[in-house]
Motif scaffolding. Structure first.
Motif, PDB file in Angstrom:
ATOM      1  N   GLU A  17     -31.728 -36.664  10.919  1.00  8.53           N
ATOM      2  CA  GLU A  17     -31.415 -36.402  12.323  1.00  8.53           C
ATOM      3  C   GLU A  17     -30.315 -35.342  12.435  1.00  8.53           C
ATOM      4  O   GLU A  17     -30.399 -34.428  13.258  1.00  8.53           O
ATOM      5  CB  GLU A  17     -30.978 -37.699  13.007  1.00  8.53           C
ATOM      6  N   LEU A  58     -31.735 -31.861  11.723  1.00  2.00           N
ATOM      7  CA  LEU A  58     -32.516 -31.351  12.848  1.00  2.00           C
ATOM      8  C   LEU A  58     -31.615 -30.976  14.026  1.00  2.00           C
ATOM      9  O   LEU A  58     -31.858 -29.958  14.691  1.00  2.00           O
ATOM     10  CB  LEU A  58     -33.562 -32.375  13.271  1.00  2.00           C
ATOM     11  N   GLU A  59     -30.588 -31.747  14.271  1.00  2.32           N
ATOM     12  CA  GLU A  59     -29.657 -31.398  15.351  1.00  2.32           C
ATOM     13  C   GLU A  59     -28.932 -30.095  15.035  1.00  2.32           C
ATOM     14  O   GLU A  59     -28.739 -29.261  15.921  1.00  2.32           O
ATOM     15  CB  GLU A  59     -28.653 -32.529  15.564  1.00  2.32           C
ATOM     16  N   GLU A 118     -36.957 -31.064  18.556  1.00  3.15           N
ATOM     17  CA  GLU A 118     -36.328 -32.064  19.415  1.00  3.15           C
ATOM     18  C   GLU A 118     -37.186 -33.319  19.505  1.00  3.15           C
ATOM     19  O   GLU A 118     -36.660 -34.448  19.489  1.00  3.15           O
ATOM     20  CB  GLU A 118     -36.074 -31.493  20.813  1.00  3.15           C
ATOM     21  N   THR A 165     -36.668 -35.142  16.365  1.00  2.00           N
ATOM     22  CA  THR A 165     -35.353 -35.774  16.397  1.00  2.00           C
ATOM     23  C   THR A 165     -35.410 -37.065  17.202  1.00  2.00           C
ATOM     24  O   THR A 165     -34.823 -38.083  16.801  1.00  2.00           O
ATOM     25  CB  THR A 165     -34.303 -34.807  16.995  1.00  2.00           C
ATOM     26  N   ARG A 209     -34.606 -40.792  15.916  1.00  2.16           N
ATOM     27  CA  ARG A 209     -33.655 -41.693  16.579  1.00  2.16           C
ATOM     28  C   ARG A 209     -34.313 -43.057  16.841  1.00  2.16           C
ATOM     29  O   ARG A 209     -33.685 -44.101  16.677  1.00  2.16           O
ATOM     30  CB  ARG A 209     -33.162 -41.081  17.881  1.00  2.16           C
TER      31      ARG A 209
END
Length: 183
Positions: free
Chosen positions: A60, A63-64, A98, A101, A105
């Motif tokens: 995560e 990717l962020e 996104e 992501t 999450r």
């Protein structure tokens, strides 16, 4: 003269106490072995869950960072670093990043919930073990009291008087045979 067969009652106390002690020890040991195996399974599941969680968290973050760096480059807020390869992503690629992501999450929350469930199961297992030990101690105590009191009562009220009677009978026979031998 009629009397109750207390000999059998005392023996019953003693044997019942022994059975309670033996059963309590055996059952407790068997149950604890089962719970210990469950505890090992829970610990393994927790370790796997933590590893998955760390994996999803690192993924995560990556990717962020990609998303933030790409947006910053597109808005020219970030200075290019000559030591790093500069990549740019289209809006559609950023949208898919996104989306991934968000899926990560979600997976992270699921893994977190599984870990929480395993921790609760471990807590319940710990409390069960404490309860088992408490009841085992109580049952073993009761069994020991029954055994001790049964054997003591049997010895004091049944066996000892018989021993005294036999001893007195043997002494009388000995004195009578001595008297008959002299006369």
């Amino acid at each position: 003269m009629s009397y109750l067969p207390t000999d059998n009652l005392y023996k019953f106390f003693a044997i019942a106490g022994l059975i309670i002690v033996g059963f309590s020890a055996y059952y407790t040991e068997t149950l604890l072995r089962t719970l210990q195996a469950d505890g090992i399974d829970i610990a393994t599941d927790l370790a796997v869950g933590k590893a998955e969680m760390e994996f999803w968290q690192s993924r995560e973050k990556k990717l962020e960072n990609i998303t933030k760096n790409s947006i910053a480059r597109q808005q020219s807020r970030r200075k290019p670093d000559p030591d790093k390869l500069e990549l740019t992503y289209s809006t559609q690629e950023l949208k898919s990043i996104e989306d991934e992501t968000e899926r990560l999450r979600r997976d992270l929350r699921i893994t977190d919930a599984k870990i929480l469930g395993k921790l609760q199961k471990a807590d319940k297992l710990t409390s069960q073990i404490k309860e088992i030990f408490f009841f085992a101690k109580v049952l073993i105590g009761i069994g020991l009291i029954l055994t001790t009191s049964g054997f003591c009562l049997w010895y004091l009220n049944v066996q000892k008087p018989l021993d005294i009677k036999l001893k007195n009978g043997a002494l009388k026979e000995g004195t009578q045979s001595d008297a008959a031998g002299e006369g």
